[in-house]
Write an enzyme that holds these catalytic residues in place. Structure first.
Site, mmCIF file in Angstrom:
data_model
loop_
_atom_site.group_PDB
_atom_site.id
_atom_site.type_symbol
_atom_site.label_atom_id
_atom_site.label_comp_id
_atom_site.label_asym_id
_atom_site.label_seq_id
_atom_site.Cartn_x
_atom_site.Cartn_y
_atom_site.Cartn_z
ATOM 1 N N TYR A 116 -8.174 9.422 -2.887
ATOM 2 C CA TYR A 116 -7.288 8.265 -2.941
ATOM 3 C C TYR A 116 -7.189 7.586 -1.572
ATOM 4 O O TYR A 116 -6.795 8.211 -0.582
ATOM 5 C CB TYR A 116 -5.907 8.737 -3.385
ATOM 6 C CG TYR A 116 -4.952 7.669 -3.813
ATOM 7 C CD1 TYR A 116 -4.938 7.211 -5.129
ATOM 8 C CD2 TYR A 116 -4.038 7.137 -2.917
ATOM 9 C CE1 TYR A 116 -4.040 6.236 -5.536
ATOM 10 C CE2 TYR A 116 -3.135 6.166 -3.312
ATOM 11 C CZ TYR A 116 -3.140 5.728 -4.625
ATOM 12 O OH TYR A 116 -2.240 4.759 -5.019
ATOM 13 N N SER A 154 13.482 6.402 -7.524
ATOM 14 C CA SER A 154 14.453 6.939 -6.569
ATOM 15 C C SER A 154 14.426 6.054 -5.339
ATOM 16 O O SER A 154 13.384 5.495 -4.995
ATOM 17 C CB SER A 154 14.126 8.386 -6.199
ATOM 18 O OG SER A 154 12.800 8.499 -5.720
ATOM 19 N N ASN A 155 15.580 5.902 -4.686
ATOM 20 C CA ASN A 155 15.636 5.026 -3.522
ATOM 21 C C ASN A 155 15.494 5.785 -2.210
ATOM 22 O O ASN A 155 16.128 5.479 -1.202
ATOM 23 C CB ASN A 155 16.889 4.149 -3.525
ATOM 24 C CG ASN A 155 18.183 4.928 -3.650
ATOM 25 O OD1 ASN A 155 18.191 6.091 -4.057
ATOM 26 N ND2 ASN A 155 19.293 4.276 -3.327
ATOM 27 N N ALA A 191 -10.138 9.780 13.163
ATOM 28 C CA ALA A 191 -10.143 9.619 14.617
ATOM 29 C C ALA A 191 -8.742 9.664 15.210
ATOM 30 O O ALA A 191 -7.787 9.158 14.625
ATOM 31 C CB ALA A 191 -10.819 8.298 14.974
ATOM 32 N N GLN A 235 -4.215 6.393 13.053
ATOM 33 C CA GLN A 235 -3.200 6.277 12.022
ATOM 34 C C GLN A 235 -2.307 5.067 12.239
ATOM 35 O O GLN A 235 -1.875 4.778 13.349
ATOM 36 C CB GLN A 235 -2.344 7.543 11.968
ATOM 37 C CG GLN A 235 -1.355 7.549 10.801
ATOM 38 C CD GLN A 235 -0.638 8.882 10.700
ATOM 39 O OE1 GLN A 235 -0.362 9.524 11.704
ATOM 40 N NE2 GLN A 235 -0.318 9.292 9.483
ATOM 41 N N SER A 260 2.300 1.732 -5.061
ATOM 42 C CA SER A 260 0.931 1.725 -5.572
ATOM 43 C C SER A 260 0.789 1.361 -7.037
ATOM 44 O O SER A 260 -0.333 1.227 -7.526
ATOM 45 C CB SER A 260 0.278 3.081 -5.316
ATOM 46 O OG SER A 260 -0.034 3.207 -3.946
#
Length: 394
Positions: free
Chosen positions: A207, A370-371, A166, A170, A96
């Site tokens: 958000y 971080s991975n 709903a 998703q 983001s």
């Protein structure tokens, strides 16, 4: 699951380097790589970086730029199979943080008189934000950038007034059917429009990634060019961000050097490095390095990308639902830190990577990567501690 977000106290349970490049052996001990004479990292910062790996991450990198010079600290590994370290100039998915690039372009268009902040999005994108109570005539460009539009998230996150989103709405980007699928922005917005609004436009901030998919479509409509092309022309090239890019359609990899990105699925760690992030688009698909991200945010806050009036609009905040005490401006987060410094940045989480960013008023810029997404509150807090110590001068 909560991905493509900025900083959050809600843990995700699902998700050109400047100066010299260093080589280091893979280990669980923090390594610092100065590009120029700099102060050595404090013991507390070194310990905090190591603690991230101890809390369950494969690897972590902190890139610090500013008055103290350029430093890179790493711990753990960038690749669990080979044991290769987290390279100093590693390219990663920045999630983001993409939103801040998108907002910067739109505010440049505002300064050029091509977009009005408080105009309804319907003026620019007729019939796009329509359906099931969603109405682009009542939602402004500003509200989209500040997450106060009320339109639902195409990922299915959040709640609508009166209940949950709903059933079956998703979109799970960790599922194989989604991971390798090519999405167009209009596909994602249409998906969101099958759900009712979360709340009345302007009633509060929540958000929502759909806001930025719509904003990417706005850039395309107003300029005749894709968000990727405009971000490249207006930001990446002028700032010389040679390791920053928007993946081309069908580009599922990450340019070298890069660490592997991992994601926990049903308790198992899965290599998620290779994936199609078209589902993230203008909400979170970009790739960059810690040094490039720092350079971008420093330039933005120094007024090198926007006129003063537009930068001031960007820094007008509303309470941020993802972090108590923080404020969300227009694609920019004002966040509290223990030392009381004024800090602006964003942050991003996407399966495989979490990237926390910020610039303090004294010019110190920090990007912590971080991975893997954190899988517990303790893991989230471990990464946050690295950011806080680094931004506070540790």
């Amino acid at each position: 699951m909560n991905i493509l977000r900025g900083y959050s106290t809600k843990v995700a349970l699902s998700g050109m380097a400047i100066g010299a490049i260093f080589a280091a052996t893979a280990c669980n001990s923090a390594t610092s790589t100065p590009a120029a004479p700099t102060a050595a990292p404090s013991q507390s910062l070194t310990q905090a970086v190591n603690q991230v790996v101890e809390s369950g991450f494969p690897g972590v990198q902190a890139v610090i730029d500013g008055p103290g010079g350029h430093r890179v600290l790493t711990a753990g590994v960038g690749d669990l199979q080979t044991g290769a370290p987290f390279a100093a100039d590693a390219q990663v998915r920045i999630g983001s943080n993409t939103k801040t690039f998108v907002t910067t372009v739109i505010l440049q268009l505002v300064a050029e008189g091509k977009v009005e902040l408080d105009a309804p999005i319907e003026r620019y994108l007729p019939d796009v934000v329509q359906g099931n109570g969603n109405d682009g005539n009542r939602i402004t460009v500003r509200q989209l950038m500040q997450h106060t539009s009320g339109i639902p998230d195409y990922l299915g996150h959040g709640t609508v007034e009166g209940g949950m989103a709903a059933e079956g709405s998703q979109l799970d980007p960790t599922a194989d059917a989604i991971r390798w699928r090519q999405y167009e922005p209009a596909d994602l917005v249409r998906r969101a429009m099958t759900m009712p609004p979360n709340y009345e436009p302007g009633a509060r901030a929540e958000y929502t990634n759909t806001n930025y998919i719509v904003l990417g479509m706005l850039i395309d409509k107003v300029t005749g060019q894709s968000p990727a092309a405009e971000i490249t022309r207006r930001i990446i090239e002028p700032l010389g961000l040679r390791a920053t890019y928007f993946p081309a359609p069908g580009d599922t990899g990450i340019r070298d050097p890069h660490p592997s990105g991992y994601h926990q699925i049903d308790g198992k760690r899965v290599d998620f490095t290779i994936t199609d992030t078209s589902w993230a688009g203008a909400a979170g698909a970009m790739i960059s390095t810690g040094a490039d991200v720092n350079r971008f945010f420093i330039a933005l806050l120094d007024g090198k990308l926007l006129p003063a009036a537009q930068l001031a609009e960007m820094q007008r905040t509303v309470p941020f639902d993802r972090e108590p005490g923080a404020g969300y401006g227009l694609g920019l987060i004002h966040r509290p830190v223990p030392c009381g410094k004024e800090v602006w940045g964003h942050g991003g989480s996407i399966p495989g990577f979490e990237v926390r960013t910020g610039v303090a008023a004294d010019g110190t810029a920090v990007t912590v990567t971080s991975n893997q997404l954190p899988t517990s509150r303790a893991a989230f807090d471990a990464v946050e501690k690295v950011f806080e110590i680094a931004i506070c001068g540790g």
